[in-house]
Design an enzyme around this catalytic site. Structure first.
Site, PDB file in Angstrom:
ATOM      1  N   LYS A   1     -11.030  -1.098   9.990  1.00  0.00           N
ATOM      2  CA  LYS A   1     -11.168  -2.217   9.062  1.00  0.00           C
ATOM      3  C   LYS A   1     -11.633  -3.476   9.775  1.00  0.00           C
ATOM      4  O   LYS A   1     -11.813  -4.514   9.167  1.00  0.00           O
ATOM      5  CB  LYS A   1      -9.850  -2.444   8.323  1.00  0.00           C
ATOM      6  CG  LYS A   1      -9.557  -1.296   7.381  1.00  0.00           C
ATOM      7  CD  LYS A   1      -8.383  -1.535   6.480  1.00  0.00           C
ATOM      8  CE  LYS A   1      -8.212  -0.317   5.571  1.00  0.00           C
ATOM      9  NZ  LYS A   1      -6.961  -0.360   4.829  1.00  0.00           N
TER      10      LYS A   1
ATOM     11  N   ASP B   1       2.483  -4.965   8.205  1.00  0.00           N
ATOM     12  CA  ASP B   1       1.286  -4.146   8.076  1.00  0.00           C
ATOM     13  C   ASP B   1       0.086  -5.100   8.099  1.00  0.00           C
ATOM     14  O   ASP B   1      -0.137  -5.848   7.155  1.00  0.00           O
ATOM     15  CB  ASP B   1       1.384  -3.376   6.756  1.00  0.00           C
ATOM     16  CG  ASP B   1       0.084  -2.658   6.383  1.00  0.00           C
ATOM     17  OD1 ASP B   1      -0.952  -2.894   7.046  1.00  0.00           O
ATOM     18  OD2 ASP B   1       0.120  -1.882   5.415  1.00  0.00           O
TER      19      ASP B   1
ATOM     20  N   CYS C   1      -4.506   2.508  -3.786  1.00  0.00           N
ATOM     21  CA  CYS C   1      -3.292   2.941  -3.089  1.00  0.00           C
ATOM     22  C   CYS C   1      -2.145   1.964  -3.318  1.00  0.00           C
ATOM     23  O   CYS C   1      -1.307   1.775  -2.443  1.00  0.00           O
ATOM     24  CB  CYS C   1      -3.513   3.109  -1.589  1.00  0.00           C
ATOM     25  SG  CYS C   1      -4.702   4.351  -1.182  1.00  0.00           S
TER      26      CYS C   1
ATOM     27  N   HIS D   1       0.875  -1.178   0.000  1.00  0.00           N
ATOM     28  CA  HIS D   1       0.000   0.000   0.000  1.00  0.00           C
ATOM     29  C   HIS D   1       0.917   1.235   0.000  1.00  0.00           C
ATOM     30  O   HIS D   1       2.029   1.178   0.517  1.00  0.00           O
ATOM     31  CB  HIS D   1      -0.780  -0.068   1.324  1.00  0.00           C
ATOM     32  CG  HIS D   1      -1.903   0.890   1.468  1.00  0.00           C
ATOM     33  ND1 HIS D   1      -1.721   2.185   1.880  1.00  0.00           N
ATOM     34  CD2 HIS D   1      -3.237   0.731   1.306  1.00  0.00           C
ATOM     35  CE1 HIS D   1      -2.896   2.779   1.968  1.00  0.00           C
ATOM     36  NE2 HIS D   1      -3.838   1.919   1.616  1.00  0.00           N
TER      37      HIS D   1
ATOM     38  N   GLN E   1      -4.936  -5.260   6.639  1.00  0.00           N
ATOM     39  CA  GLN E   1      -5.847  -6.051   5.825  1.00  0.00           C
ATOM     40  C   GLN E   1      -6.021  -7.480   6.363  1.00  0.00           C
ATOM     41  O   GLN E   1      -6.929  -8.181   5.961  1.00  0.00           O
ATOM     42  CB  GLN E   1      -5.277  -6.086   4.397  1.00  0.00           C
ATOM     43  CG  GLN E   1      -6.265  -6.114   3.293  1.00  0.00           C
ATOM     44  CD  GLN E   1      -7.306  -5.027   3.373  1.00  0.00           C
ATOM     45  OE1 GLN E   1      -8.483  -5.329   3.569  1.00  0.00           O
ATOM     46  NE2 GLN E   1      -6.931  -3.782   3.241  1.00  0.00           N
TER      47      GLN E   1
HETATM   48  C1  LIG Z   1      -6.011   0.478   4.707  1.00  0.00           C
HETATM   49  C2  LIG Z   1      -4.601   0.062   4.642  1.00  0.00           C
HETATM   50  C3  LIG Z   1      -3.571   0.891   5.120  1.00  0.00           C
HETATM   51  C4  LIG Z   1      -3.839   2.275   5.659  1.00  0.00           C
HETATM   52  O1  LIG Z   1      -4.659   2.240   6.774  1.00  0.00           O
HETATM   53  P1  LIG Z   1      -5.196   3.609   7.410  1.00  0.00           P
HETATM   54  O2  LIG Z   1      -6.254   3.182   8.349  1.00  0.00           O
HETATM   55  O3  LIG Z   1      -5.721   4.416   6.256  1.00  0.00           O
HETATM   56  O4  LIG Z   1      -4.043   4.261   8.068  1.00  0.00           O
HETATM   57  C5  LIG Z   1      -2.290   0.416   5.081  1.00  0.00           C
HETATM   58  N1  LIG Z   1      -2.003  -0.802   4.592  1.00  0.00           N
HETATM   59  C6  LIG Z   1      -2.961  -1.638   4.112  1.00  0.00           C
HETATM   60  C7  LIG Z   1      -2.581  -2.984   3.598  1.00  0.00           C
HETATM   61  C8  LIG Z   1      -4.287  -1.221   4.120  1.00  0.00           C
HETATM   62  O5  LIG Z   1      -5.232  -2.038   3.646  1.00  0.00           O
END
Ligand SMILES: *Cc1c(COP(=O)(O)O)cnc(C)c1O
Length: 404
Positions: A224, A198, A362, A121, A201
Protein backbone atom coordinates in the site's frame (compact mmCIF):
# COMPACT_ATOMS: atom_id res chain seq x y z
CA UNK A 1 9.44 20.65 -5.75
CA UNK A 2 6.42 18.41 -6.06
CA UNK A 3 5.64 17.90 -9.74
CA UNK A 4 2.95 15.33 -10.39
CA UNK A 5 3.73 14.99 -14.09
CA UNK A 6 7.34 14.07 -13.29
CA UNK A 7 6.21 11.66 -10.60
CA UNK A 8 3.80 9.95 -12.99
CA UNK A 9 6.73 9.10 -15.28
CA UNK A 10 8.03 6.84 -12.49
CA UNK A 11 4.92 4.63 -12.76
CA UNK A 12 4.89 2.67 -16.04
CA UNK A 13 1.37 1.31 -15.46
CA UNK A 14 -0.13 4.81 -15.42
CA UNK A 15 0.44 5.13 -19.14
CA UNK A 16 -1.49 2.03 -20.11
CA UNK A 17 -5.01 1.95 -21.48
CA UNK A 18 -7.94 0.05 -20.04
CA UNK A 19 -10.94 -0.63 -22.26
CA UNK A 20 -9.47 1.74 -24.80
CA UNK A 21 -9.26 4.64 -22.33
CA UNK A 22 -6.28 5.96 -20.38
CA UNK A 23 -6.19 4.19 -17.01
CA UNK A 24 -7.46 6.27 -14.09
CA UNK A 25 -6.35 4.35 -11.02
CA UNK A 26 -8.42 5.25 -7.96
CA UNK A 27 -8.11 2.00 -6.01
CA UNK A 28 -5.04 3.02 -4.06
CA UNK A 29 -6.52 2.03 -0.71
CA UNK A 30 -6.56 -1.59 -1.95
CA UNK A 31 -3.02 -1.51 -3.33
CA UNK A 32 -0.75 1.24 -4.61
CA UNK A 33 1.04 1.25 -7.94
CA UNK A 34 4.73 0.49 -8.20
CA UNK A 35 7.38 2.99 -9.33
CA UNK A 36 10.14 1.88 -11.69
CA UNK A 37 12.68 2.39 -8.89
CA UNK A 38 11.04 -0.53 -7.05
CA UNK A 39 10.52 -2.59 -10.20
CA UNK A 40 14.22 -2.10 -11.05
CA UNK A 41 15.26 -3.11 -7.53
CA UNK A 42 13.30 -6.35 -7.90
CA UNK A 43 15.04 -7.13 -11.20
CA UNK A 44 18.40 -6.18 -9.67
CA UNK A 45 17.88 -8.54 -6.75
CA UNK A 46 17.02 -11.52 -8.94
CA UNK A 47 19.71 -10.64 -11.48
CA UNK A 48 22.53 -10.16 -8.98
CA UNK A 49 21.86 -11.23 -5.39
CA UNK A 50 19.34 -14.05 -5.25
CA UNK A 51 20.30 -16.44 -2.42
CA UNK A 52 18.91 -17.65 0.86
CA UNK A 53 19.81 -15.47 3.82
CA UNK A 54 21.24 -15.82 7.33
CA UNK A 55 22.70 -19.24 6.72
CA UNK A 56 25.18 -19.33 3.88
CA UNK A 57 28.89 -18.66 4.22
CA UNK A 58 29.07 -17.93 0.52
CA UNK A 59 29.27 -14.40 -0.85
CA UNK A 60 25.84 -14.25 -2.48
CA UNK A 61 24.12 -15.31 0.70
CA UNK A 62 26.05 -12.75 2.70
CA UNK A 63 25.26 -9.99 0.24
CA UNK A 64 21.55 -10.88 0.24
CA UNK A 65 21.59 -11.00 4.05
CA UNK A 66 23.23 -7.58 4.23
CA UNK A 67 20.64 -6.07 1.87
CA UNK A 68 17.80 -7.62 3.85
CA UNK A 69 19.14 -6.39 7.18
CA UNK A 70 19.92 -2.93 5.75
CA UNK A 71 16.29 -2.73 4.70
CA UNK A 72 15.18 -3.65 8.22
CA UNK A 73 17.31 -0.79 9.52
CA UNK A 74 15.77 1.56 6.93
CA UNK A 75 12.31 0.57 8.14
CA UNK A 76 13.39 1.14 11.75
CA UNK A 77 14.59 4.62 10.89
CA UNK A 78 11.42 5.40 8.95
CA UNK A 79 9.16 4.47 11.85
CA UNK A 80 11.67 5.76 14.41
CA UNK A 81 11.73 2.54 16.43
CA UNK A 82 14.38 2.46 19.15
CA UNK A 83 15.93 -0.87 18.08
CA UNK A 84 16.29 -2.59 14.72
CA UNK A 85 15.27 -5.91 16.30
CA UNK A 86 11.87 -4.37 17.11
CA UNK A 87 11.07 -4.58 13.38
CA UNK A 88 9.70 -7.99 12.34
CA UNK A 89 9.25 -8.75 8.65
CA UNK A 90 5.81 -10.19 7.97
CA UNK A 91 3.83 -11.07 4.85
CA UNK A 92 1.64 -8.03 5.49
CA UNK A 93 -0.70 -6.33 7.93
CA UNK A 94 -2.93 -9.38 8.31
CA UNK A 95 0.04 -11.54 9.24
CA UNK A 96 1.27 -8.96 11.77
CA UNK A 97 -2.11 -8.76 13.48
CA UNK A 98 -2.42 -12.55 13.63
CA UNK A 99 1.09 -12.85 15.05
CA UNK A 100 0.18 -10.52 17.92
CA UNK A 101 -3.27 -12.06 18.47
CA UNK A 102 -1.77 -15.52 18.60
CA UNK A 103 0.86 -14.36 21.08
CA UNK A 104 -1.76 -12.88 23.37
CA UNK A 105 -3.64 -16.17 23.53
CA UNK A 106 -0.93 -17.24 25.99
CA UNK A 107 -1.29 -14.05 28.05
CA UNK A 108 -5.07 -13.59 28.36
CA UNK A 109 -7.50 -15.23 30.73
CA UNK A 110 -11.26 -15.52 30.94
CA UNK A 111 -13.11 -12.19 31.29
CA UNK A 112 -10.14 -10.09 30.22
CA UNK A 113 -11.34 -7.52 27.74
CA UNK A 114 -10.22 -6.54 24.25
CA UNK A 115 -11.45 -3.31 22.69
CA UNK A 116 -11.67 -2.85 18.91
CA UNK A 117 -13.35 -0.10 16.91
CA UNK A 118 -16.46 0.00 14.74
CA UNK A 119 -14.22 1.17 11.89
CA UNK A 120 -12.10 -1.94 11.61
CA UNK A 121 -11.10 -3.93 8.55
CA UNK A 122 -12.13 -7.61 8.79
CA UNK A 123 -8.49 -8.54 9.28
CA UNK A 124 -8.66 -6.54 12.51
CA UNK A 125 -11.91 -8.12 13.75
CA UNK A 126 -11.71 -11.83 13.00
CA UNK A 127 -8.37 -12.58 14.76
CA UNK A 128 -9.72 -10.98 17.95
CA UNK A 129 -12.91 -13.01 17.77
CA UNK A 130 -10.78 -16.12 17.42
CA UNK A 131 -8.64 -15.00 20.35
CA UNK A 132 -11.75 -14.43 22.50
CA UNK A 133 -13.11 -17.86 21.54
CA UNK A 134 -10.00 -19.62 22.73
CA UNK A 135 -9.30 -17.58 25.90
CA UNK A 136 -12.77 -16.60 27.15
CA UNK A 137 -11.85 -12.93 26.81
CA UNK A 138 -14.60 -10.47 25.88
CA UNK A 139 -14.63 -8.25 22.78
CA UNK A 140 -15.92 -4.66 23.15
CA UNK A 141 -16.45 -2.23 20.30
CA UNK A 142 -15.93 1.55 20.24
CA UNK A 143 -19.01 2.90 18.41
CA UNK A 144 -18.98 5.50 15.62
CA UNK A 145 -21.17 8.43 14.54
CA UNK A 146 -22.73 9.40 11.19
CA UNK A 147 -19.57 11.27 10.16
CA UNK A 148 -17.62 8.05 10.55
CA UNK A 149 -15.75 9.14 13.69
CA UNK A 150 -15.13 7.03 16.76
CA UNK A 151 -16.88 8.20 19.93
CA UNK A 152 -14.15 8.88 22.47
CA UNK A 153 -16.49 9.33 25.43
CA UNK A 154 -17.86 5.85 24.72
CA UNK A 155 -14.28 4.55 24.53
CA UNK A 156 -13.56 6.06 27.95
CA UNK A 157 -16.54 4.17 29.36
CA UNK A 158 -15.34 0.84 27.93
CA UNK A 159 -11.94 1.08 29.62
CA UNK A 160 -11.34 -0.68 32.96
CA UNK A 161 -8.69 -2.73 34.71
CA UNK A 162 -10.03 -5.68 32.73
CA UNK A 163 -8.93 -4.08 29.47
CA UNK A 164 -5.81 -5.86 28.28
CA UNK A 165 -5.63 -4.87 24.63
CA UNK A 166 -6.90 -2.11 22.38
CA UNK A 167 -6.83 -2.50 18.58
CA UNK A 168 -7.67 0.36 16.28
CA UNK A 169 -6.73 1.29 12.76
CA UNK A 170 -4.86 4.55 12.34
CA UNK A 171 -6.92 5.41 9.26
CA UNK A 172 -10.11 3.65 8.15
CA UNK A 173 -9.77 2.04 4.73
CA UNK A 174 -13.50 2.29 4.04
CA UNK A 175 -14.08 5.94 4.99
CA UNK A 176 -10.64 7.53 5.30
CA UNK A 177 -11.21 8.75 8.87
CA UNK A 178 -8.00 9.50 10.78
CA UNK A 179 -8.58 8.12 14.27
CA UNK A 180 -7.36 9.92 17.42
CA UNK A 181 -4.79 7.25 18.20
CA UNK A 182 -2.69 9.50 20.48
CA UNK A 183 -5.69 9.82 22.82
CA UNK A 184 -6.51 6.11 22.52
CA UNK A 185 -2.95 5.05 23.34
CA UNK A 186 -2.69 7.36 26.33
CA UNK A 187 -6.04 6.27 27.82
CA UNK A 188 -5.37 2.57 27.22
CA UNK A 189 -1.97 2.82 28.88
CA UNK A 190 -3.56 4.52 31.89
CA UNK A 191 -5.44 1.27 32.64
CA UNK A 192 -2.44 -0.91 31.79
CA UNK A 193 -3.64 -2.15 28.38
CA UNK A 194 -1.40 -2.69 25.36
CA UNK A 195 -2.25 -1.02 22.04
CA UNK A 196 -1.85 -2.32 18.48
CA UNK A 197 -2.37 0.17 15.69
CA UNK A 198 -3.19 -1.06 12.19
CA UNK A 199 -1.23 1.32 9.98
CA UNK A 200 -2.02 -0.30 6.62
CA UNK A 201 -3.96 2.74 5.51
CA UNK A 202 -1.93 5.47 7.21
CA UNK A 203 1.58 4.59 6.04
CA UNK A 204 0.88 5.58 2.41
CA UNK A 205 -0.01 9.09 3.60
CA UNK A 206 1.91 9.89 6.76
CA UNK A 207 5.08 8.92 8.57
CA UNK A 208 4.30 7.54 12.01
CA UNK A 209 6.79 7.91 14.86
CA UNK A 210 6.29 4.85 17.05
CA UNK A 211 8.35 6.22 19.95
CA UNK A 212 6.52 9.51 20.02
CA UNK A 213 3.19 7.68 19.81
CA UNK A 214 4.44 5.34 22.56
CA UNK A 215 2.50 2.59 20.77
CA UNK A 216 3.12 -1.06 21.71
CA UNK A 217 2.57 -2.59 18.26
CA UNK A 218 2.22 -1.04 14.81
CA UNK A 219 1.65 -2.98 11.58
CA UNK A 220 1.81 -2.09 7.87
CA UNK A 221 1.89 -3.63 4.37
CA UNK A 222 4.48 -2.69 1.74
CA UNK A 223 2.02 -2.99 -1.15
CA UNK A 224 0.00 0.00 0.00
CA UNK A 225 3.09 2.21 0.04
CA UNK A 226 4.58 1.62 -3.41
CA UNK A 227 6.17 -1.73 -2.51
CA UNK A 228 5.35 -5.29 -3.60
CA UNK A 229 2.62 -7.56 -2.22
CA UNK A 230 3.41 -10.29 0.28
CA UNK A 231 5.63 -8.31 2.61
CA UNK A 232 5.00 -6.02 5.54
CA UNK A 233 6.27 -5.14 8.94
CA UNK A 234 5.33 -5.46 12.57
CA UNK A 235 6.84 -3.03 15.03
CA UNK A 236 6.68 -4.20 18.64
CA UNK A 237 8.24 -2.68 21.74
CA UNK A 238 11.12 -4.90 22.80
CA UNK A 239 9.54 -5.74 26.16
CA UNK A 240 6.36 -6.96 24.43
CA UNK A 241 8.15 -8.95 21.74
CA UNK A 242 10.14 -10.68 24.47
CA UNK A 243 6.93 -11.52 26.32
CA UNK A 244 5.04 -12.94 23.32
CA UNK A 245 5.64 -16.58 22.40
CA UNK A 246 6.73 -17.36 18.80
CA UNK A 247 3.99 -17.57 16.19
CA UNK A 248 5.31 -20.29 13.92
CA UNK A 249 7.94 -22.97 14.43
CA UNK A 250 10.54 -23.74 11.81
CA UNK A 251 13.98 -22.92 10.54
CA UNK A 252 15.51 -19.53 11.29
CA UNK A 253 13.56 -18.96 14.54
CA UNK A 254 15.50 -21.36 16.74
CA UNK A 255 18.73 -21.11 18.72
CA UNK A 256 19.15 -24.80 19.50
CA UNK A 257 17.02 -27.83 18.72
CA UNK A 258 17.04 -31.23 20.35
CA UNK A 259 14.10 -33.60 20.70
CA UNK A 260 13.96 -32.76 24.42
CA UNK A 261 13.89 -29.00 24.11
CA UNK A 262 14.21 -26.19 21.65
CA UNK A 263 15.38 -22.71 22.55
CA UNK A 264 14.30 -19.78 20.44
CA UNK A 265 16.44 -17.36 18.54
CA UNK A 266 16.77 -13.76 19.71
CA UNK A 267 14.65 -10.99 18.28
CA UNK A 268 13.74 -10.43 15.52
CA UNK A 269 14.39 -13.97 14.26
CA UNK A 270 12.17 -15.57 16.92
CA UNK A 271 9.20 -14.38 14.84
CA UNK A 272 10.64 -15.08 11.41
CA UNK A 273 10.37 -18.83 10.86
CA UNK A 274 11.25 -20.20 7.44
CA UNK A 275 12.60 -18.50 4.35
CA UNK A 276 11.02 -15.05 4.17
CA UNK A 277 10.11 -12.92 1.15
CA UNK A 278 13.74 -11.81 0.78
CA UNK A 279 13.36 -9.72 -2.34
CA UNK A 280 10.15 -8.18 -0.96
CA UNK A 281 11.87 -7.25 2.29
CA UNK A 282 14.74 -5.62 0.44
CA UNK A 283 12.60 -3.59 -1.95
CA UNK A 284 10.22 -2.56 0.85
CA UNK A 285 13.21 -0.40 1.83
CA UNK A 286 13.45 0.91 -1.74
CA UNK A 287 9.75 1.86 -1.65
CA UNK A 288 10.23 3.72 1.64
CA UNK A 289 13.22 5.57 0.17
CA UNK A 290 11.12 6.50 -2.85
CA UNK A 291 8.28 7.92 -0.77
CA UNK A 292 10.63 9.78 1.56
CA UNK A 293 12.37 11.31 -1.39
CA UNK A 294 9.05 12.79 -2.53
CA UNK A 295 8.37 13.70 1.09
CA UNK A 296 5.40 12.86 3.28
CA UNK A 297 4.52 16.53 3.87
CA UNK A 298 4.33 17.15 0.14
CA UNK A 299 2.33 13.94 -0.31
CA UNK A 300 -0.17 14.88 2.43
CA UNK A 301 -0.62 18.42 1.10
CA UNK A 302 -1.17 17.34 -2.46
CA UNK A 303 -3.51 14.48 -1.58
CA UNK A 304 -5.55 16.81 0.59
CA UNK A 305 -5.91 19.14 -2.39
CA UNK A 306 -7.19 16.20 -4.46
CA UNK A 307 -9.58 15.21 -1.68
CA UNK A 308 -11.07 18.71 -1.35
CA UNK A 309 -11.38 19.08 -5.12
CA UNK A 310 -13.03 15.67 -5.61
CA UNK A 311 -15.39 16.12 -2.65
CA UNK A 312 -16.62 19.44 -3.98
CA UNK A 313 -17.05 18.18 -7.57
CA UNK A 314 -18.78 14.94 -6.60
CA UNK A 315 -21.22 16.68 -4.24
CA UNK A 316 -22.39 18.82 -7.17
CA UNK A 317 -23.99 15.64 -8.55
CA UNK A 318 -27.57 15.45 -7.34
CA UNK A 319 -28.42 12.33 -5.34
CA UNK A 320 -24.78 11.56 -4.51
CA UNK A 321 -24.04 10.92 -0.86
CA UNK A 322 -20.57 10.67 0.67
CA UNK A 323 -20.06 8.35 3.64
CA UNK A 324 -17.31 9.39 6.05
CA UNK A 325 -17.32 13.15 6.39
CA UNK A 326 -14.93 13.68 9.27
CA UNK A 327 -12.74 16.78 9.11
CA UNK A 328 -9.88 14.45 9.92
CA UNK A 329 -9.64 12.23 6.88
CA UNK A 330 -7.28 11.21 4.11
CA UNK A 331 -7.90 10.96 0.39
CA UNK A 332 -10.64 8.32 0.39
CA UNK A 333 -14.16 9.05 -0.82
CA UNK A 334 -16.85 6.44 -0.24
CA UNK A 335 -20.10 7.32 -1.95
CA UNK A 336 -23.37 6.11 -3.43
CA UNK A 337 -25.85 7.39 -5.97
CA UNK A 338 -29.40 7.43 -4.67
CA UNK A 339 -31.19 4.19 -5.56
CA UNK A 340 -28.30 2.74 -7.60
CA UNK A 341 -26.22 -0.27 -6.58
CA UNK A 342 -22.50 0.57 -6.14
CA UNK A 343 -21.50 -2.45 -8.21
CA UNK A 344 -23.34 -1.09 -11.27
CA UNK A 345 -21.58 2.26 -10.94
CA UNK A 346 -18.21 0.52 -10.63
CA UNK A 347 -18.87 -1.56 -13.75
CA UNK A 348 -19.68 1.48 -15.87
CA UNK A 349 -16.64 3.36 -14.56
CA UNK A 350 -14.44 0.40 -15.49
CA UNK A 351 -15.71 0.59 -19.06
CA UNK A 352 -14.31 4.12 -19.05
CA UNK A 353 -10.92 2.98 -17.76
CA UNK A 354 -11.59 4.20 -14.20
CA UNK A 355 -10.64 1.76 -11.44
CA UNK A 356 -12.58 2.18 -8.21
CA UNK A 357 -13.48 -0.30 -5.51
CA UNK A 358 -17.09 -1.28 -4.89
CA UNK A 359 -18.54 -3.33 -2.08
CA UNK A 360 -18.10 -3.47 1.68
CA UNK A 361 -14.29 -2.88 1.59
CA UNK A 362 -13.68 -5.66 4.14
CA UNK A 363 -15.56 -3.53 6.65
CA UNK A 364 -19.05 -5.01 6.74
CA UNK A 365 -19.94 -3.53 10.18
CA UNK A 366 -19.54 0.00 8.80
CA UNK A 367 -21.93 -0.79 5.94
CA UNK A 368 -24.41 -2.26 8.44
CA UNK A 369 -24.17 0.97 10.46
CA UNK A 370 -25.22 2.99 7.41
CA UNK A 371 -27.72 0.27 6.33
CA UNK A 372 -26.22 0.05 2.84
CA UNK A 373 -24.87 -2.95 0.88
CA UNK A 374 -21.62 -1.15 0.12
CA UNK A 375 -20.20 1.96 -1.48
CA UNK A 376 -18.20 3.08 -4.46
CA UNK A 377 -14.78 4.01 -3.10
CA UNK A 378 -12.36 6.28 -4.90
CA UNK A 379 -9.02 6.50 -3.11
CA UNK A 380 -6.34 8.88 -4.34
CA UNK A 381 -2.56 8.73 -4.24
CA UNK A 382 0.08 11.39 -4.81
CA UNK A 383 0.42 10.37 -8.49
CA UNK A 384 -3.24 11.11 -9.28
CA UNK A 385 -4.38 14.36 -10.89
CA UNK A 386 -7.33 16.74 -10.93
CA UNK A 387 -7.90 15.82 -14.59
CA UNK A 388 -8.40 12.23 -13.49
CA UNK A 389 -10.92 13.41 -10.90
CA UNK A 390 -12.75 15.29 -13.66
CA UNK A 391 -12.90 12.00 -15.59
CA UNK A 392 -14.35 10.29 -12.52
CA UNK A 393 -16.99 12.98 -12.09
CA UNK A 394 -17.97 12.69 -15.77
CA UNK A 395 -18.09 8.90 -15.40
CA UNK A 396 -20.34 9.06 -12.36
CA UNK A 397 -22.67 11.46 -14.14
CA UNK A 398 -22.84 9.10 -17.09
CA UNK A 399 -23.48 6.12 -14.81
CA UNK A 400 -26.29 8.02 -13.14
CA UNK A 401 -27.88 8.81 -16.48
CA UNK A 402 -27.62 5.21 -17.70
CA UNK A 403 -28.85 3.60 -14.50
CA UNK A 404 -31.69 5.84 -13.36
C1 LIG B 1 -5.39 -3.41 3.49
C2 LIG B 1 -5.69 -3.34 4.93
C3 LIG B 1 -5.46 -4.44 5.78
C4 LIG B 1 -4.96 -5.77 5.26
O1 LIG B 1 -3.71 -5.65 4.67
P1 LIG B 1 -3.06 -6.90 3.92
O2 LIG B 1 -1.92 -6.33 3.17
O3 LIG B 1 -4.14 -7.44 3.02
O4 LIG B 1 -2.67 -7.88 4.96
C5 LIG B 1 -5.71 -4.29 7.11
N1 LIG B 1 -6.18 -3.13 7.62
C6 LIG B 1 -6.42 -2.05 6.84
C7 LIG B 1 -6.92 -0.79 7.46
C8 LIG B 1 -6.19 -2.13 5.47
O5 LIG B 1 -6.43 -1.06 4.70
Amino acid sequence: MFNVQDIRKDFPILSRKVNGKPLVYFDNAATSQTPKQVIDAIADYYSNYNANIHRGVHTLSQEATDLYEQSREKIRAHFNAQFTHEIIFTSGTTHGINLVANGFSALLKKDDEIIVSALEHHSNIVPWQMLCDCTGAILKVIPMNEEGELLMDEFDKLLSENTKLVFVNHISNALGTINPIEYIIEKAHAVGAAVLIDGAQSCPHIKPDVQKLDVDFYVASAHKMCGPTGVGMLYGKEEWLKKLPPYQGGGEMIAEVTFEKTTYADLPHKFEAGTPNICGGIVFGTAIDYMNQIGFDAIANYENELLQYATKKLLEIEGLKIYGTSKHKTSVISFNLDGIHPYDVGTILDKMGIAVRTGHHCAQPIMDFYKIPGTVRASFAFYNTKEEIDALVEGVKKAKMMLS
